[in-house]
Design a protein around this motif. Sequence first.
Motif, short mmCIF file in Angstrom:
data_model
loop_
_atom_site.label_atom_id
_atom_site.label_comp_id
_atom_site.label_asym_id
_atom_site.label_seq_id
_atom_site.Cartn_x
_atom_site.Cartn_y
_atom_site.Cartn_z
N ALA A 193 4.03 9.09 -15.07
CA ALA A 193 3.86 10.45 -14.54
C ALA A 193 5.13 10.99 -13.88
CB ALA A 193 2.72 10.47 -13.54
N GLY A 194 6.16 10.14 -13.74
CA GLY A 194 7.41 10.60 -13.15
C GLY A 194 7.46 10.58 -11.62
N VAL A 195 6.57 9.78 -11.01
CA VAL A 195 6.62 9.62 -9.54
C VAL A 195 7.97 9.01 -9.17
CG1 VAL A 195 5.61 8.35 -7.59
CG2 VAL A 195 4.11 9.37 -9.32
N GLN A 196 8.55 9.48 -8.07
CA GLN A 196 9.88 8.99 -7.70
C GLN A 196 9.86 7.84 -6.69
OE1 GLN A 196 12.10 12.51 -6.54
NE2 GLN A 196 11.51 13.50 -8.44
N HIS A 197 8.87 7.81 -5.82
CA HIS A 197 8.90 6.85 -4.70
C HIS A 197 7.48 6.38 -4.43
CE1 HIS A 197 10.73 6.03 -0.41
NE2 HIS A 197 9.91 5.08 -0.77
N VAL A 198 7.28 5.06 -4.42
CA VAL A 198 5.97 4.49 -4.12
C VAL A 198 6.04 3.73 -2.79
CG1 VAL A 198 4.17 2.87 -4.87
CG2 VAL A 198 5.36 4.25 -6.57
N VAL A 199 5.12 4.05 -1.89
CA VAL A 199 4.99 3.32 -0.62
C VAL A 199 3.72 2.49 -0.73
CG1 VAL A 199 4.74 3.52 1.89
CG2 VAL A 199 6.13 5.20 0.63
N TYR A 200 3.87 1.17 -0.61
CA TYR A 200 2.73 0.27 -0.84
C TYR A 200 2.29 -0.44 0.44
CZ TYR A 200 -0.02 -3.69 -2.48
OH TYR A 200 -1.03 -4.61 -2.64
N LEU B 86 6.54 -3.76 -8.24
CA LEU B 86 7.30 -2.62 -7.72
C LEU B 86 8.80 -2.89 -7.78
CD1 LEU B 86 5.33 -1.37 -4.59
CD2 LEU B 86 5.96 -0.03 -6.61
N GLN B 87 9.18 -4.10 -7.38
CA GLN B 87 10.61 -4.43 -7.35
C GLN B 87 11.21 -4.44 -8.75
OE1 GLN B 87 10.02 -7.98 -5.12
NE2 GLN B 87 10.22 -6.98 -3.13
N GLU B 88 10.39 -4.70 -9.75
CA GLU B 88 10.89 -4.75 -11.14
C GLU B 88 10.64 -3.44 -11.90
OE1 GLU B 88 8.78 -8.13 -12.64
OE2 GLU B 88 10.05 -9.58 -11.56
N SER B 89 10.00 -2.46 -11.25
CA SER B 89 9.53 -1.27 -11.96
C SER B 89 10.62 -0.23 -12.22
CB SER B 89 8.41 -0.59 -11.16
OG SER B 89 8.95 -0.05 -9.96
N GLY B 90 11.71 -0.30 -11.45
CA GLY B 90 12.72 0.75 -11.55
C GLY B 90 12.40 1.94 -10.65
N LEU B 91 11.20 1.95 -10.04
CA LEU B 91 10.82 3.01 -9.11
C LEU B 91 11.46 2.75 -7.75
CD1 LEU B 91 7.01 2.98 -9.92
CD2 LEU B 91 8.47 4.99 -10.25
N THR B 92 11.71 3.82 -6.99
CA THR B 92 12.07 3.66 -5.58
C THR B 92 10.80 3.24 -4.85
OG1 THR B 92 13.78 5.34 -5.74
CG2 THR B 92 12.96 4.85 -3.54
N TYR B 93 10.90 2.25 -3.98
CA TYR B 93 9.69 1.77 -3.30
C TYR B 93 9.98 1.48 -1.83
CZ TYR B 93 11.97 -2.74 -3.76
OH TYR B 93 12.89 -3.75 -3.68
N THR B 94 8.92 1.46 -1.04
CA THR B 94 8.95 0.96 0.34
C THR B 94 7.72 0.08 0.50
OG1 THR B 94 9.92 3.06 1.05
CG2 THR B 94 9.08 1.60 2.79
N ILE B 95 7.90 -1.09 1.07
CA ILE B 95 6.78 -2.01 1.25
C ILE B 95 6.44 -2.10 2.74
CG2 ILE B 95 6.06 -4.44 1.08
CD1 ILE B 95 7.82 -4.49 -1.55
N LEU B 96 5.18 -1.78 3.05
CA LEU B 96 4.70 -1.86 4.43
C LEU B 96 3.90 -3.14 4.58
CD1 LEU B 96 3.48 1.83 4.91
CD2 LEU B 96 5.78 0.88 5.22
N ARG B 97 4.47 -4.10 5.27
CA ARG B 97 3.76 -5.38 5.47
C ARG B 97 2.90 -5.24 6.73
NH1 ARG B 97 8.69 -9.39 3.63
NH2 ARG B 97 8.39 -9.05 1.40
N ASN B 98 1.69 -4.77 6.51
CA ASN B 98 0.79 -4.48 7.63
C ASN B 98 0.25 -5.76 8.26
OD1 ASN B 98 1.11 -1.74 7.22
ND2 ASN B 98 -0.82 -1.48 6.13
N ALA B 99 0.22 -5.75 9.59
CA ALA B 99 -0.40 -6.85 10.33
C ALA B 99 -1.91 -6.80 10.14
CB ALA B 99 -0.07 -6.70 11.82
N LEU B 100 -2.59 -7.85 10.58
CA LEU B 100 -4.05 -7.78 10.65
C LEU B 100 -4.44 -6.63 11.57
CD1 LEU B 100 -5.17 -11.51 11.17
CD2 LEU B 100 -5.22 -10.17 9.05
N TYR B 101 -5.47 -5.91 11.21
CA TYR B 101 -5.95 -4.82 12.07
C TYR B 101 -6.56 -5.40 13.35
CZ TYR B 101 -6.15 -1.80 7.84
OH TYR B 101 -5.88 -1.09 6.71
N PHE B 102 -6.31 -4.75 14.48
CA PHE B 102 -7.08 -5.07 15.69
C PHE B 102 -8.58 -4.97 15.41
CE2 PHE B 102 -3.46 -3.69 18.66
CZ PHE B 102 -3.25 -4.97 19.13
#
Length: 290
Positions: free
Chosen positions: A96-103, A131-147
């Motif tokens: 679809a041509g998305v430029q940046h994925v935040v996961y 994501l790292q191999e996709s060619g897309l710009t990405y940001t990875i959010l390593r979320n902690a366990l939720y309170f």
Amino acid sequence: MSHILVTGATGGLGQAVVENLLKTISSSDISVLVRDPAKAANLQAQGVTIRQGDYNDYASLVKAFAGVEKLFLVSGNDIPNRVPQHTNAINAAKEAGVQHVVYTSFQRKTEDGSSAAAFVAEAHLATEKLLQESGLTYTILRNALYFEVLPLFMGPVLQTGTIYLPAGEGRSAYASRADLGAAGAAVLAGQGHAHKSYDLATAQSYSFHDVARLLSELSGQEIRYVSPTAEEFGTALAGAGVPAEAIHMTTGFSVAIGQGEFDFPSTDLEKLLGHAPLSLREFLKEAYKL
């Protein structure tokens, strides 16, 4: 402003992301992906575009992602099918041509399958690699366990006076779902996050001894922490009529906490928020009305 689409927007985290985005950017720049549009009526009323799609339906994703520049990809909650679902989402984003994925990924110590929480880890690790191999710009959010998992794991602790979990001396850094949502929105609305991974947690980690001590202080009654073996815990819960799936989930996460899997305090969350995140003491005070 680039057009942003948030998946999982009727869930707790996705909803928090959208609510925070609406504080800083125009609703006309925000879309959400939902399986059931009726559940997103409140967002539609605020001017957010509703796009129907399903992680299992590739064509629906390509259509929904058209014209989107930044995609906030909330991990699916169908754990056995998450890898093919996330693969669909990332491939559809490319098409679809998305430029940046935040996961939304998760904090962890081990990646070799030996963790007691490996059943949850597999899809996150696979998705990060995709994501790292996709060619897309990405940001990875390593979320902690939720309170928010603490009351679920601990049960009616003020009535029983005991935290009974097989987590040993393990410590974990947590974060509130609201703060994680606000941080996700800050990444989407901001700049300079390309190809970065953030550990989103409070700057301190806690054992269940600490949780018991704080609950004792706040409630004025003595709360003890008892750590059984995983087997004893499972037997006790089964005897109390707890469903097998809930026992598996709680045991897995508790043992993983005991293994130090989630002991990653960090200041990334505070930096993205621009203020201190909710603390364990504040969370317990709110959750138990103390």
